[in-house]
Design a protein around this motif. Structure first.
Motif, PDB file in Angstrom:
ATOM      1  N   THR A 126      -0.324   6.011 -49.055  1.00  0.00           N
ATOM      2  CA  THR A 126       0.996   6.623 -49.190  1.00  0.00           C
ATOM      3  C   THR A 126       2.052   5.629 -48.763  1.00  0.00           C
ATOM      4  OG1 THR A 126       0.040   8.785 -48.651  1.00  0.00           O
ATOM      5  CG2 THR A 126       2.429   8.596 -48.491  1.00  0.00           C
ATOM      6  N   LEU A 129       9.211   5.519 -50.276  1.00  0.00           N
ATOM      7  CA  LEU A 129      10.060   4.715 -51.139  1.00  0.00           C
ATOM      8  C   LEU A 129      11.516   4.700 -50.683  1.00  0.00           C
ATOM      9  CD1 LEU A 129       8.638   5.939 -54.563  1.00  0.00           C
ATOM     10  CD2 LEU A 129       8.073   3.833 -53.334  1.00  0.00           C
ATOM     11  N   LEU A 137      11.090  10.292 -49.564  1.00  0.00           N
ATOM     12  CA  LEU A 137      10.655  10.318 -50.962  1.00  0.00           C
ATOM     13  C   LEU A 137       9.409   9.442 -50.987  1.00  0.00           C
ATOM     14  CD1 LEU A 137      11.261  10.914 -54.026  1.00  0.00           C
ATOM     15  CD2 LEU A 137      12.419   8.701 -54.033  1.00  0.00           C
ATOM     16  N   GLU A 138       8.232  10.052 -51.264  1.00  0.00           N
ATOM     17  CA  GLU A 138       6.960   9.341 -51.109  1.00  0.00           C
ATOM     18  C   GLU A 138       6.189   9.241 -52.415  1.00  0.00           C
ATOM     19  OE1 GLU A 138       5.695  10.392 -46.538  1.00  0.00           O
ATOM     20  OE2 GLU A 138       4.899  11.641 -48.144  1.00  0.00           O
ATOM     21  N   LEU A 139       5.447   8.155 -52.533  1.00  0.00           N
ATOM     22  CA  LEU A 139       4.495   7.966 -53.615  1.00  0.00           C
ATOM     23  C   LEU A 139       3.119   7.808 -52.979  1.00  0.00           C
ATOM     24  CD1 LEU A 139       3.916   7.539 -56.637  1.00  0.00           C
ATOM     25  CD2 LEU A 139       4.282   5.092 -56.241  1.00  0.00           C
ATOM     26  N   GLU A 141      -1.219   7.563 -53.822  1.00  0.00           N
ATOM     27  CA  GLU A 141      -2.314   7.439 -54.783  1.00  0.00           C
ATOM     28  C   GLU A 141      -3.603   7.651 -54.019  1.00  0.00           C
ATOM     29  OE1 GLU A 141      -4.959   5.139 -55.053  1.00  0.00           O
ATOM     30  OE2 GLU A 141      -4.326   4.022 -53.318  1.00  0.00           O
ATOM     31  N   LEU A 163       4.154  11.843 -56.745  1.00  0.00           N
ATOM     32  CA  LEU A 163       5.504  11.537 -56.274  1.00  0.00           C
ATOM     33  C   LEU A 163       6.042  12.804 -55.625  1.00  0.00           C
ATOM     34  CD1 LEU A 163       7.908   9.572 -56.139  1.00  0.00           C
ATOM     35  CD2 LEU A 163       8.686  10.563 -58.311  1.00  0.00           C
ATOM     36  N   THR A 164       6.382  12.725 -54.334  1.00  0.00           N
ATOM     37  CA  THR A 164       6.870  13.872 -53.585  1.00  0.00           C
ATOM     38  C   THR A 164       8.361  13.716 -53.343  1.00  0.00           C
ATOM     39  OG1 THR A 164       4.728  14.124 -52.505  1.00  0.00           O
ATOM     40  CG2 THR A 164       6.597  15.216 -51.460  1.00  0.00           C
ATOM     41  N   VAL A 165       9.132  14.692 -53.827  1.00  0.00           N
ATOM     42  CA  VAL A 165      10.588  14.682 -53.704  1.00  0.00           C
ATOM     43  C   VAL A 165      10.998  15.826 -52.789  1.00  0.00           C
ATOM     44  CG1 VAL A 165      12.765  14.823 -54.962  1.00  0.00           C
ATOM     45  CG2 VAL A 165      10.762  13.779 -56.054  1.00  0.00           C
ATOM     46  N   ASN A 174       6.590  18.128 -56.337  1.00  0.00           N
ATOM     47  CA  ASN A 174       5.639  17.056 -56.611  1.00  0.00           C
ATOM     48  C   ASN A 174       5.492  16.844 -58.104  1.00  0.00           C
ATOM     49  OD1 ASN A 174       5.002  16.725 -53.900  1.00  0.00           O
ATOM     50  ND2 ASN A 174       3.332  18.188 -53.980  1.00  0.00           N
ATOM     51  N   THR A 176       2.698  15.098 -60.388  1.00  0.00           N
ATOM     52  CA  THR A 176       1.324  14.644 -60.201  1.00  0.00           C
ATOM     53  C   THR A 176       0.721  14.160 -61.517  1.00  0.00           C
ATOM     54  OG1 THR A 176       1.042  16.297 -58.444  1.00  0.00           O
ATOM     55  CG2 THR A 176      -0.964  15.352 -59.375  1.00  0.00           C
TER      56      THR A 176
END
Length: 181
Positions: A126, A129, A137-139, A141, A163-165, A174, A176
């Protein structure tokens, strides 16, 4: 839909626990060559972690999955194992988890049901960003590899990007992308 609860994040012992429930559903109708094709996929995962010491944790996991295009009306997996935060800082984190699983698969039609023992090897990376209204704001995988014991043809590979906003202090949206084999 994902619901989670984490308590006592600052603790490094059993008082630090986290519970996550994730549910997903896809239902579509496509017309192909004049024929209507209906497709559905439902999945869910429950995980409970109990932290033992400085990022080392034990976990219990239960997974359910249904996919009409695969002819599978239910795949279920239950088990548990150990995991660790490989690293964690203000901007990024990496978790590594290994579980032993009991897996059962049930199919539509004449195909017989099967069950076997297996493992799940997962990693999740994780990165933050940016900040939106002082929230991350996270990405993220993750990749999971699930081999069955004594059955070389029985394995799964799943990749997920999320991607979590942040919407509010307690709600996120999210986006996904999932790819599985």
């Amino acid at each position: 839909i994902g619901v989670g609860r984490e308590q006592n994040q600052e603790r490094t012992d059993w008082r630090h626990q986290a519970t996550t429930l994730t549910l997903g559903a896809v239902n579509s109708l496509t017309e192909q060559g004049g024929t209507a094709l209906r497709y559905h996929r439902y999945d869910g995962m429950f995980e409970h972690r109990v932290y033992l010491w400085r990022g080392l944790y034990t976990n219990v996991v239960a997974v359910g999955y249904s996919n009409s295009s695969d002819g599978m009306y239910l795949q279920q997996a239950y088990g548990g194992g150990l995991g660790v935060w490989a690293f964690r800082n203000d901007r990024q984190s990496l978790d590594l988890t290994g579980d032993f699983l009991y897996i059962a698969e049930h199919f539509y039609g004449p195909s017989p049901s099967v069950s076997f023992a297996g493992a799940s090897l997962r990693e999740k990376y994780t990165v933050k960003l940016a900040e939106v209204n002082k929230l991350p704001l996270e990405l993220a995988e993750s990749v999971s590899y699930i081999p069955a014991f004594n059955q070389e043809q029985a394995w799964q590979l799943l990749g997920v990007a999320i991607l979590t906003v942040p919407i509010t202090a307690s709600w996120n949206a999210n986006l996904t992308f999932t790819d599985g084999y």
